[in-house]
Design an enzyme around this catalytic site. Structure first.
Site: not given
Ligand code: ADP
Length: 170
Positions: A9, A33
Site C-alpha cells: 500500500d 487517490d
Molecule cells: P488510475 O485512475 O490512474 O488508473 P487507480 O488508482 O485506479 O488510478 O489505479 C492505479 C493503480 O494503483 C492500480 O494498479 C491500483 O490497483 C493501484 N492501487 C490502488 N490502491 C492502491 C494503494 N493504496 N497503494 C498502491 N497502489 C494502489
C-alpha cells in the site's frame, strides 16, 4: 538511482514523496487517490483546493504533476499526477511517460530523495498492466533526476509481476 519494487500500500511508504494517480479535478477519487486522501486526512484536499484555485482553474492537465503536503502520511509530500485514460485507438504513451518525468521533476524541485510511484493509469483508467509497467520503468530509467530511490509500489501480485518483468527486460 536505485529502483525498488514493493508489493503493498503506497500510503504506508516511508519515503520523501508519494505520487498520487489523481484526476484532473484534484478533488479526490477512487483507487490510490481515495486511499491517499483517506489515510492522509483533510489537509491534502484543502491544499489541492488551493492549488486548483491559484494555478489550475481548469484542472491539472494530463501528464503534468503538482505537489502538496502529505498530511498524516509518513511521507512529506504527495505529488499528484494525472495519467491518461487508456485508449486502444490512440497512442497515449507519451502522456503516461510524462507523468513519471514530471513527477520526478517536481520531486527534484522539492529536494525529495526517495519517491514512491503507483502504477499510474493502470486501475480505473484502464491501461494494460504490462504496458503501463514497461512505460513506467523505461521512463524513470531515462530521466535525469536527483532522486536516488524510486520505489514502485504495486497493489496486487499481478502488478508486481508485471513490474518485475519490466525491470528484468530493461
Ligand atoms: P488510475 O485512475 O490512474 O488508473 P487507480 O488508482 O485506479 O488510478 O489505479 C492505479 C493503480 O494503483 C492500480 O494498479 C491500483 O490497483 C493501484 N492501487 C490502488 N490502491 C492502491 C494503494 N493504496 N497503494 C498502491 N497502489 C494502489
Amino acid at each position: 538511482m536505485q529502483i525498488t519494487l514493493v508489493q503493498g500500500d503506497i500510503t504506508e511508504q516511508q519515503v520523501d514523496a508519494v505520487v498520487n494517480a489523481a484526476n484532473s479535478s484534484l478533488l479526490g477519487g477512487g483507487g490510490v487517490d481515495g486511499a491517499i486522501h483517506r489515510r492522509g486526512g483533510p489537509e491534502i484536499l484543502q491544499e489541492c483546493r488551493r492549488v486548483r484555485a491559484s494555478q489550475y482553474a481548469g484542472g491539472l492537465p494530463t501528464g503534468q504533476a503538482v505537489a502538496t503536503t502529505a498530511g498524516r502520511l509518513p511521507a512529506r509530500w504527495v505529488i499528484h499526477t494525472v495519467g491518461p485514460v487508456y485508449s486502444a485507438s490512440e497512442d497515449r504513451s507519451e502522456l503516461l511517460a510524462s507523468c513519471y518525468r514530471e513527477s520526478l521533476r517536481v520531486a527534484d524541485d522539492l529536494g525529495a530523495r526517495s519517491v514512491a510511484f503507483p502504477a499510474v493509469s493502470a486501475g480505473i483508467y484502464g491501461w494494460p498492466m504490462d504496458d503501463a509497467a514497461r512505460i513506467a520503468v523505461r521512463t524513470v530509467r531515462g530521466t535525469a533526476t536527483t532522486v536516488q530511490d524510486v520505489r514502485f509500489v504495486l497493489f496486487t501480485p499481478d502488478a508486481y509481476e508485471a513490474f518485475a518483468k519490466a525491470v528484468g527486460d530493461g
